[in-house]
Enzyme design. Structure first.
Site, PDB file in Angstrom:
ATOM      1  CG  ASN A  67      26.419  13.695 -57.496  1.00 14.31           C
ATOM      2  OD1 ASN A  67      26.793  12.546 -57.283  1.00 14.31           O
ATOM      3  ND2 ASN A  67      25.833  14.436 -56.564  1.00 14.31           N
ATOM      4  CB  ILE A 122       9.248  18.644 -60.491  1.00 13.03           C
ATOM      5  CG1 ILE A 122       9.547  18.451 -59.004  1.00 13.03           C
ATOM      6  CG2 ILE A 122       8.337  17.548 -61.023  1.00 13.03           C
ATOM      7  CD1 ILE A 122       8.345  18.594 -58.108  1.00 13.03           C
ATOM      8  CG  HIS A 136      16.672  11.006 -53.314  1.00 10.65           C
ATOM      9  ND1 HIS A 136      16.172  12.297 -53.291  1.00 10.65           N
ATOM     10  CD2 HIS A 136      16.355  10.457 -52.116  1.00 10.65           C
ATOM     11  CE1 HIS A 136      15.564  12.505 -52.129  1.00 10.65           C
ATOM     12  NE2 HIS A 136      15.660  11.397 -51.399  1.00 10.65           N
ATOM     13  CG  ASP A 183      13.162  11.958 -55.305  1.00 13.12           C
ATOM     14  OD1 ASP A 183      13.859  12.241 -56.291  1.00 13.12           O
ATOM     15  OD2 ASP A 183      13.028  12.719 -54.331  1.00 13.12           O
TER      16      ASP A 183
HETATM   17  C1  GRF Z   1      23.248  15.860 -54.213  1.00  7.74           C
HETATM   18  O1  GRF Z   1      23.220  15.565 -52.848  1.00  7.74           O
HETATM   19  C2  GRF Z   1      22.194  15.065 -54.944  1.00  7.74           C
HETATM   20  O2  GRF Z   1      21.951  13.809 -54.379  1.00  7.74           O
HETATM   21  C3  GRF Z   1      20.973  15.934 -54.796  1.00  7.74           C
HETATM   22  O3  GRF Z   1      21.461  17.249 -54.907  1.00  7.74           O
HETATM   23  C4  GRF Z   1      22.833  17.291 -54.507  1.00  7.74           C
HETATM   24  C5  GRF Z   1      23.593  17.885 -55.662  1.00  7.74           C
HETATM   25  O4  GRF Z   1      24.952  18.089 -55.372  1.00  7.74           O
HETATM   26  N1  GRF Z   1      19.997  15.566 -55.804  1.00  7.74           N
HETATM   27  P1  GRF Z   1      25.972  18.396 -56.541  1.00  7.74           P
HETATM   28  O5  GRF Z   1      25.444  19.624 -57.286  1.00  7.74           O
HETATM   29  O6  GRF Z   1      26.074  17.205 -57.422  1.00  7.74           O
HETATM   30  O7  GRF Z   1      27.277  18.719 -55.851  1.00  7.74           O
END
Ligand code: GRF
Length: 205
Positions: free
Chosen positions: A14, A97, A114, A150
């Site tokens: 991400n 958290i 999330h 969340d």
């Molecule tokens: C993702 O699925 C995100 O939604 C969750 O943890 C995962 C992280 O993946 N919070 P990345 O490290 O961004 O590849």
């Protein structure tokens, strides 16, 4: 210009999608620092390839309170000018958290992704939870972080249809593709100052 801090714990896909989109789409925000709570997070190398500064603040053997740990994060953010006045903090697979004190200081400036349609399936293993429940649709949610898990105001959501043949792996993969698009979109909206929070509602203007 706004300054961006990204907090990760692992893979960093991400984070990578956000960094790519900032570059490609000239989003008016400067990626200032990537912080990991784990020294071996793969995302650190990706950030370095983008030329972004990185810091590791190990949490595994940290003996202090949650707030004491978060003060170290805030210190790193502050040194890189990611402040409550002109900063955005993206949690991108950050597996901790955060303390109410951190949330309060950066109120409505910390966002998270999330892998489910909140308020359904909060917490860990959201994709597994959706499959086990027999949901027909899931997806992802970008939301402001408040002091719950969340639970903060929802900025954007994207829907993914669940197939009868889905495994946790196949569903996670399709959700992740949506996460990358949705998180980058939310960062753009924030950078363009187009998100207004009113109570529980984050309104896009
Ligand atoms: C993702 O699925 C995100 O939604 C969750 O943890 C995962 C992280 O993946 N919070 P990345 O490290 O961004 O590849």
């Amino acid at each position: 210009m706004l300054n961006l801090g990204i907090l990760i714990s692992g893979r960093g896909s991400n984070m990578e999608a956000i960094l790519k989109s900032i570059k490609r789409n000239k989003i008016p925000i400067k990626p200032a620092i990537v912080i990991s709570n784990k020294a071996d997070a793969r995302g650190l190398k990706i950030a370095q390839k983008f030329g972004i500064k990185t810091e590791v603040i190990e949490s595994r053997e940290f003996k202090g309170s949650r707030w004491e740990y978060d003060k170290k994060i805030i210190d790193a953010l502050t040194r890189h000018k990611v402040t409550p006045q002109n900063g955005l903090v993206c949690l991108a697979g950050f597996m901790r958290i955060i303390s109410p004190e951190f949330v309060e200081r950066y109120r409505n400036r910390i966002i998270n992704i999330h892998p489910a349609l909140l308020p359904s399936f909060p917490g860990l293993d959201a994709q597994r939870q959706a499959l086990d429940y027999g949901a027909k649709y899931s997806g992802c949610t970008v939301h402001f972080v408040d002091s719950g898990v969340d639970t903060g105001p929802i900025i954007l959501q994207a829907v993914v249809k669940i197939k009868d043949s889905d495994t946790e792996e196949s569903l996670s993969k399709r959700i992740l593709a949506k996460e990358h698009q949705t998180y980058a979109k939310a960062v753009r909206l924030f950078a363009e100052k187009r998100i207004k929070v009113s109570g529980r509602r984050a309104v896009i203007i």
